[in-house]
Write an enzyme that holds these catalytic residues in place. Structure first.
Site, PDB file in Angstrom:
ATOM      1  N   ARG A   1     -21.813   0.300   9.300  1.00 42.51           N
ATOM      2  CA  ARG A   1     -20.755  -0.719   9.303  1.00 42.51           C
ATOM      3  C   ARG A   1     -20.229  -0.984  10.710  1.00 42.51           C
ATOM      4  O   ARG A   1     -20.037  -0.056  11.505  1.00 42.51           O
ATOM      5  CB  ARG A   1     -19.627  -0.309   8.351  1.00 42.51           C
TER       6      ARG A   1
ATOM      7  N   ARG B   1      -2.942   4.372   3.591  1.00 46.58           N
ATOM      8  CA  ARG B   1      -1.821   4.169   4.502  1.00 46.58           C
ATOM      9  C   ARG B   1      -0.743   5.226   4.322  1.00 46.58           C
ATOM     10  O   ARG B   1      -0.163   5.702   5.304  1.00 46.58           O
ATOM     11  CB  ARG B   1      -1.243   2.756   4.319  1.00 46.58           C
TER      12      ARG B   1
ATOM     13  N   GLN C   1      -7.679  -4.738   7.959  1.00 50.31           N
ATOM     14  CA  GLN C   1      -8.078  -3.525   8.678  1.00 50.31           C
ATOM     15  C   GLN C   1      -7.886  -3.688  10.182  1.00 50.31           C
ATOM     16  O   GLN C   1      -7.339  -2.795  10.845  1.00 50.31           O
ATOM     17  CB  GLN C   1      -9.531  -3.178   8.361  1.00 50.31           C
TER      18      GLN C   1
ATOM     19  N   ARG D   1     -18.721  -0.595  -5.985  1.00 45.52           N
ATOM     20  CA  ARG D   1     -18.367  -1.849  -6.664  1.00 45.52           C
ATOM     21  C   ARG D   1     -19.599  -2.533  -7.257  1.00 45.52           C
ATOM     22  O   ARG D   1     -19.505  -3.170  -8.308  1.00 45.52           O
ATOM     23  CB  ARG D   1     -17.608  -2.772  -5.718  1.00 45.52           C
TER      24      ARG D   1
ATOM     25  N   SER E   1      -5.780   0.931  -0.800  1.00 46.20           N
ATOM     26  CA  SER E   1      -5.212   0.524   0.486  1.00 46.20           C
ATOM     27  C   SER E   1      -3.915   1.264   0.775  1.00 46.20           C
ATOM     28  O   SER E   1      -3.698   1.781   1.877  1.00 46.20           O
ATOM     29  CB  SER E   1      -4.963  -0.982   0.508  1.00 46.20           C
TER      30      SER E   1
ATOM     31  N   GLY F   1     -14.383   2.882   5.049  1.00 46.36           N
ATOM     32  CA  GLY F   1     -14.223   1.925   6.133  1.00 46.36           C
ATOM     33  C   GLY F   1     -12.767   1.723   6.504  1.00 46.36           C
ATOM     34  O   GLY F   1     -12.400   1.655   7.683  1.00 46.36           O
TER      35      GLY F   1
ATOM     36  N   LYS G   1     -19.798  -5.013   4.073  1.00 47.39           N
ATOM     37  CA  LYS G   1     -18.999  -4.005   3.370  1.00 47.39           C
ATOM     38  C   LYS G   1     -19.828  -2.731   3.256  1.00 47.39           C
ATOM     39  O   LYS G   1     -20.686  -2.460   4.081  1.00 47.39           O
ATOM     40  CB  LYS G   1     -18.569  -4.562   2.004  1.00 47.39           C
TER      41      LYS G   1
ATOM     42  N   ASP H   1     -12.959  -7.897  -2.084  1.00 43.92           N
ATOM     43  CA  ASP H   1     -13.594  -6.782  -2.789  1.00 43.92           C
ATOM     44  C   ASP H   1     -13.897  -7.103  -4.249  1.00 43.92           C
ATOM     45  O   ASP H   1     -14.614  -6.341  -4.913  1.00 43.92           O
ATOM     46  CB  ASP H   1     -12.713  -5.532  -2.732  1.00 43.92           C
TER      47      ASP H   1
ATOM     48  N   ARG I   1     -23.250  -6.905  -0.058  1.00 42.79           N
ATOM     49  CA  ARG I   1     -22.887  -7.116  -1.464  1.00 42.79           C
ATOM     50  C   ARG I   1     -23.389  -8.446  -2.012  1.00 42.79           C
ATOM     51  O   ARG I   1     -23.605  -8.571  -3.221  1.00 42.79           O
ATOM     52  CB  ARG I   1     -21.363  -6.987  -1.631  1.00 42.79           C
TER      53      ARG I   1
END
Length: 435
Positions: free
Chosen positions: A122, A28, A169, A392, A24, A94, A346, A319, A350
């Site tokens: 997505r 950024r 997000q 994941r 994350s 994403g 996601k 997550d 998932r």
């Protein structure tokens, strides 16, 4: 030819490792550096495929980007984005595509955003909707609500936006657009989502007001605020640290330490849940890095018990439910995970993939529209699990295989590189058997 990785039952794991940089914050730092005037330097950047796609994107928007060492990058921003000469390909990211759309919307430019087959599935209107309310224009080039999409930005006006679900997000995209909008932009969340954008905006010189409203909060940002380049130290990603720590909890006789893990309270829901399950999890050497609390975490093999995970914890660990489900398979009793319907949109569905994978490994699982229940016990393994190219899902089942009675294989594991390059090498370095 389909590729696969196989995890085998392992001897006790032991050692100290460092988690990859937080994804994350890595996204950024690149985007903010590209928007800013002057030079931004980043250390500890996650050099996974998703973040590298974001780096290429801000270069296309006019920034100069240079890798100066392992995890070390230099970004020279031009004080804003310009119209790119190519399609902005965000790969599987994403976070990258949604935040980039928010940032780009504030500038008088036209850009087309696209991604891989997974990203094209997505939903995007959750972000493009509020951006359109601010004045941005979108043209869907294939299916509505999905990339590829063409964005025309500039001449935005601030909005008061009330989210129905907590989403960092969506919040971040609106705030980034609001930086270059006329007037004031506010975002109100019913529950608190990760606040890396608010923290990092301040580090880049912007004024951001955060008002606590009990479970949720309201973030206020004045428009026409320029960003100035700065230095960003990216701490270890708690979502990635979860995998070696989980292995430490479920492989008998193990003791694993992960150094430099971000301990932002909006990201530690998994650790709180594990402790409620009886995990021998200790945090030490707490300190600050990059404006975030960090520490070293040690996990020792533990006898876990099933728990009901509070639904309001979902925003802080959305997550991490796949790896929680993998550890819950070894717990005594039932672990109840509800209020996590967001998992279905996601990189893959998932919930469905974890349910199918765990069942194939002999675990009792009950699926619900907005969650699932895992009943723990001896885990047979002996399955080959479909991952739908979701990193994941792949890593969670490989960790499961380290403690299962029979090997567990995962198909199409290449996407692990999106978030955790070096995952197999790290796990095998601790004593795991993944090949």
């Amino acid at each position: 030819m389909t590729s696969q990785l196989t995890a085998n039952r392992s001897a006790p794991l032991a050692g100290t490792v460092r988690a990859p940089g937080d994804k994350s914050m890595s996204h950024r730092s690149m985007i903010f550096g590209g928007m800013a005037s002057g030079v931004t330097t980043v250390e500890g950047l996650l050099e996974g495929d998703d973040v590298l796609a974001t780096a290429r994107a801000i270069e296309a928007f006019g920034a100069k980007v240079e890798r100066t060492g392992e995890g070390e990058w230099r970004i020279e921003g031009a004080g804003g984005f310009r119209t790119p000469q190519t399609v902005i390909d965000c790969g599987n990211a994403g976070t990258g595509v949604r935040l980039l759309m928010g940032a780009a919307a504030g500038y008088p430019l036209t850009a087309t955003f696209d991604g891989d087959a997974s990203l094209r599935k997505r939903p995007m209107k959750r972000v493009t909707g509020p951006l359109a309310d601010m004045g941005a224009r979108f043209g869907w080039l294939a299916a509505e609500d999905r990339v590829p999409v063409a964005l025309t930005g500039g001449a935005l006006k601030g909005i008061d936006y009330v989210q129905t679900v907590a989403s960092a997000q969506i919040k971040s995209a609106i705030l980034l657009a609001g930086l270059n909008a006329e007037g004031v932009t506010t975002v109100t969340e019913p529950e608190k989502s990760r606040d890396h954008t608010e923290r990092m905006l301040r580090a880049f010189g912007a004024e951001v007001l955060v008002e606590d409203r009990g479970e949720g909060w309201t973030i206020t940002l004045k428009g026409r605020q320029p960003l100035k380049g700065t230095h960003v130290a990216v701490p270890g990603d708690p979502s990635s640290a979860a995998f070696p720590l989980a292995a430490g909890l479920i492989v008998p006789g193990s003791e694993v330490t992960v150094e430099g893990v971000m301990l932002n309270t909006l990201r530690t829901g998994l650790f709180d849940t594990w402790i409620e399950m009886g995990a021998d999890l200790t945090i030490h050497n707490r300190r600050e890095a990059g404006g975030e609390d960090v520490g070293d975490i040690t996990a020792r093999h533990s006898r876990l018990k099933g728990v009901v995970v509070p639904e309001d914890r979902a925003a802080s660990m959305i997550d991490e439910y796949p790896i929680l489900a993998a550890t819950a398979a070894f717990a005594d009793g039932v672990t109840v995970m509800r209020g996590v319907g967001e998992m279905r949109v996601k990189e893959s569905d998932r919930i469905a993939l974890m349910v199918n994978g765990l069942r194939a490994c002999g675990v009792q699982v009950e699926e619900e529209p907005e969650g699932f229940l895992v009943t723990g016990g001896p885990v047979r393994g002996g399955a080959t699990v479909a991952t739908a190219h979701d990193h994941r899902i792949a890593m969670s089942h490989l960790v499961l295989g380290l403690a299962a009675e029979q090997p567990v294989s995962v198909l199409d594991p290449e996407m692990i590189a999106t978030s955790f390059p070096g995952f197999v090498e790290m796990m095998n370095g601790l004593g795991g058997r993944i090949d």
